[in-house]
Design a protein around this motif. Structure first.
Motif, PDB file in Angstrom:
ATOM      1  N   VAL A 174       0.846  -1.205   0.000  1.00  0.00           N
ATOM      2  CA  VAL A 174       0.000   0.000   0.000  1.00  0.00           C
ATOM      3  C   VAL A 174       0.878   1.250   0.000  1.00  0.00           C
ATOM      4  N   VAL A 175       1.874   1.273   0.866  1.00  0.00           N
ATOM      5  CA  VAL A 175       2.772   2.432   0.928  1.00  0.00           C
ATOM      6  C   VAL A 175       3.494   2.629  -0.406  1.00  0.00           C
ATOM      7  N   LEU A 176       3.943   1.531  -1.018  1.00  0.00           N
ATOM      8  CA  LEU A 176       4.668   1.648  -2.283  1.00  0.00           C
ATOM      9  C   LEU A 176       3.772   2.095  -3.437  1.00  0.00           C
ATOM     10  N   VAL A 177       2.529   1.661  -3.450  1.00  0.00           N
ATOM     11  CA  VAL A 177       1.603   2.120  -4.495  1.00  0.00           C
ATOM     12  C   VAL A 177       1.319   3.611  -4.317  1.00  0.00           C
ATOM     13  N   ILE A 178       1.143   4.050  -3.093  1.00  0.00           N
ATOM     14  CA  ILE A 178       0.933   5.480  -2.835  1.00  0.00           C
ATOM     15  C   ILE A 178       2.181   6.270  -3.215  1.00  0.00           C
ATOM     16  N   LEU A 179       3.351   5.736  -2.897  1.00  0.00           N
ATOM     17  CA  LEU A 179       4.602   6.396  -3.261  1.00  0.00           C
ATOM     18  C   LEU A 179       4.746   6.497  -4.787  1.00  0.00           C
ATOM     19  N   PHE A 180       4.414   5.422  -5.497  1.00  0.00           N
ATOM     20  CA  PHE A 180       4.437   5.426  -6.961  1.00  0.00           C
ATOM     21  C   PHE A 180       3.562   6.559  -7.499  1.00  0.00           C
ATOM     22  N   CYS A 181       2.373   6.693  -6.970  1.00  0.00           N
ATOM     23  CA  CYS A 181       1.448   7.733  -7.436  1.00  0.00           C
ATOM     24  C   CYS A 181       1.951   9.128  -7.064  1.00  0.00           C
ATOM     25  N   ALA A 182       2.500   9.284  -5.872  1.00  0.00           N
ATOM     26  CA  ALA A 182       3.017  10.579  -5.439  1.00  0.00           C
ATOM     27  C   ALA A 182       4.213  10.997  -6.297  1.00  0.00           C
ATOM     28  N   ILE A 183       5.103  10.060  -6.595  1.00  0.00           N
ATOM     29  CA  ILE A 183       6.259  10.359  -7.445  1.00  0.00           C
ATOM     30  C   ILE A 183       5.783  10.777  -8.842  1.00  0.00           C
ATOM     31  N   GLY A 184       4.798  10.066  -9.348  1.00  0.00           N
ATOM     32  CA  GLY A 184       4.261  10.406 -10.666  1.00  0.00           C
ATOM     33  C   GLY A 184       3.670  11.795 -10.701  1.00  0.00           C
ATOM     34  N   ARG A 185       2.918  12.141  -9.693  1.00  0.00           N
ATOM     35  CA  ARG A 185       2.321  13.481  -9.648  1.00  0.00           C
ATOM     36  C   ARG A 185       3.414  14.535  -9.541  1.00  0.00           C
ATOM     37  N   ARG A 186       4.387  14.267  -8.712  1.00  0.00           N
ATOM     38  CA  ARG A 186       5.476  15.237  -8.515  1.00  0.00           C
ATOM     39  C   ARG A 186       6.297  15.396  -9.787  1.00  0.00           C
ATOM     40  N   LEU A 191       9.454  -2.820  -9.983  1.00  0.00           N
ATOM     41  CA  LEU A 191      10.553  -2.522  -9.067  1.00  0.00           C
ATOM     42  C   LEU A 191      10.058  -2.453  -7.627  1.00  0.00           C
ATOM     43  N   PHE A 192       8.945  -1.753  -7.422  1.00  0.00           N
ATOM     44  CA  PHE A 192       8.422  -1.581  -6.070  1.00  0.00           C
ATOM     45  C   PHE A 192       7.820  -2.868  -5.515  1.00  0.00           C
ATOM     46  N   LEU A 193       6.887  -3.474  -6.235  1.00  0.00           N
ATOM     47  CA  LEU A 193       6.140  -4.605  -5.677  1.00  0.00           C
ATOM     48  C   LEU A 193       6.909  -5.926  -5.741  1.00  0.00           C
ATOM     49  N   LEU A 194       7.782  -6.075  -6.716  1.00  0.00           N
ATOM     50  CA  LEU A 194       8.582  -7.296  -6.806  1.00  0.00           C
ATOM     51  C   LEU A 194       9.958  -7.109  -6.180  1.00  0.00           C
ATOM     52  N   GLY A 195      10.483  -5.901  -6.251  1.00  0.00           N
ATOM     53  CA  GLY A 195      11.829  -5.642  -5.748  1.00  0.00           C
ATOM     54  C   GLY A 195      12.002  -5.929  -4.272  1.00  0.00           C
ATOM     55  N   TRP A 196      11.075  -5.474  -3.452  1.00  0.00           N
ATOM     56  CA  TRP A 196      11.245  -5.715  -2.020  1.00  0.00           C
ATOM     57  C   TRP A 196      11.091  -7.194  -1.696  1.00  0.00           C
ATOM     58  N   VAL A 240       8.061   0.640 -12.838  1.00  0.00           N
ATOM     59  CA  VAL A 240       8.133   1.147 -11.463  1.00  0.00           C
ATOM     60  C   VAL A 240       7.369   0.229 -10.508  1.00  0.00           C
ATOM     61  N   LEU A 241       6.181  -0.195 -10.902  1.00  0.00           N
ATOM     62  CA  LEU A 241       5.436  -1.111 -10.033  1.00  0.00           C
ATOM     63  C   LEU A 241       6.156  -2.446  -9.880  1.00  0.00           C
ATOM     64  N   THR A 299      -4.001   6.723 -20.103  1.00  0.00           N
ATOM     65  CA  THR A 299      -3.305   5.443 -20.192  1.00  0.00           C
ATOM     66  C   THR A 299      -2.401   5.441 -21.426  1.00  0.00           C
ATOM     67  N   ALA A 300      -1.688   6.522 -21.601  1.00  0.00           N
ATOM     68  CA  ALA A 300      -0.758   6.623 -22.724  1.00  0.00           C
ATOM     69  C   ALA A 300       0.253   5.485 -22.654  1.00  0.00           C
ATOM     70  N   PHE A 301       0.698   5.032 -23.814  1.00  0.00           N
ATOM     71  CA  PHE A 301       1.615   3.898 -23.889  1.00  0.00           C
ATOM     72  C   PHE A 301       2.868   4.128 -23.039  1.00  0.00           C
ATOM     73  N   SER A 302       3.410   5.335 -23.087  1.00  0.00           N
ATOM     74  CA  SER A 302       4.605   5.632 -22.288  1.00  0.00           C
ATOM     75  C   SER A 302       4.312   5.511 -20.793  1.00  0.00           C
ATOM     76  N   PHE A 303       3.122   5.922 -20.374  1.00  0.00           N
ATOM     77  CA  PHE A 303       2.745   5.792 -18.967  1.00  0.00           C
ATOM     78  C   PHE A 303       2.620   4.320 -18.578  1.00  0.00           C
ATOM     79  N   VAL A 304       2.034   3.518 -19.443  1.00  0.00           N
ATOM     80  CA  VAL A 304       1.908   2.085 -19.170  1.00  0.00           C
ATOM     81  C   VAL A 304       3.295   1.460 -18.997  1.00  0.00           C
ATOM     82  N   LEU A 305       4.235   1.845 -19.859  1.00  0.00           N
ATOM     83  CA  LEU A 305       5.601   1.313 -19.749  1.00  0.00           C
ATOM     84  C   LEU A 305       6.259   1.723 -18.436  1.00  0.00           C
TER      85      LEU A 305
END
Length: 120
Positions: free
Chosen positions: A11-23, A107-112, A104-105, A93-99
């Motif tokens: 949950v924290v990593l998904v929120i972080l992913f979204c926050a980084i994207g917005r920033r 890296l975050f969800l599988l990396g840890w 990133v997901l 849902t632009a192709f670049s965003f999907v990539l």
């Protein structure tokens, strides 16, 4: 550490992913975070439900920190569900965003999970 801690980490990593994207797009992080995060949070919930049901169906002991099959299923459903919900809610849902989201997901969800597996 089988359910609660891995779920909270995700949950924290998904929120972080979204926050980084917005920033990174110079958007107000807190003001629009809920709008950006809800599709991926819902996808994450579906992924967790799927992983729990899979473990139950195969009579395996569930471990939310396991890379395979739990982590891969959670990542795939979070990504697919998040993108589908973004599409139906009129978000991009632009192709670049999907990539980028795929990488990133992963890296975050599988990396840890990979790190825990390697250290454990």
């Amino acid at each position: 550490m089988r359910i609660l801690v891995p779920l909270l980490v995700d949950v924290v990593l998904v929120i972080l992913f979204c926050a980084i994207g917005r920033r990174s797009h110079e958007e107000a992080v807190l003001a629009g975070l809920l709008r950006t995060a809800w599709p991926f949070a819902a996808g994450l919930a579906l992924g967790w439900l799927g992983a729990l049901l899979l473990a139950r169906r195969t009579a395996d002991a569930f471990d939310g920190s396991a890379l395979w099959p739990s982590g891969v299923l959670i990542w795939a459903v979070t990504l697919a569900g998040g993108m589908a919900l973004r599409a139906v809610s009129g978000q991009g849902t632009a192709f670049s965003f999907v990539l980028v989201a795929t990488g990133v997901l992963a890296l975050f969800l599988l990396g840890w999970r990979a790190a825990v597996s390697a250290l454990g």
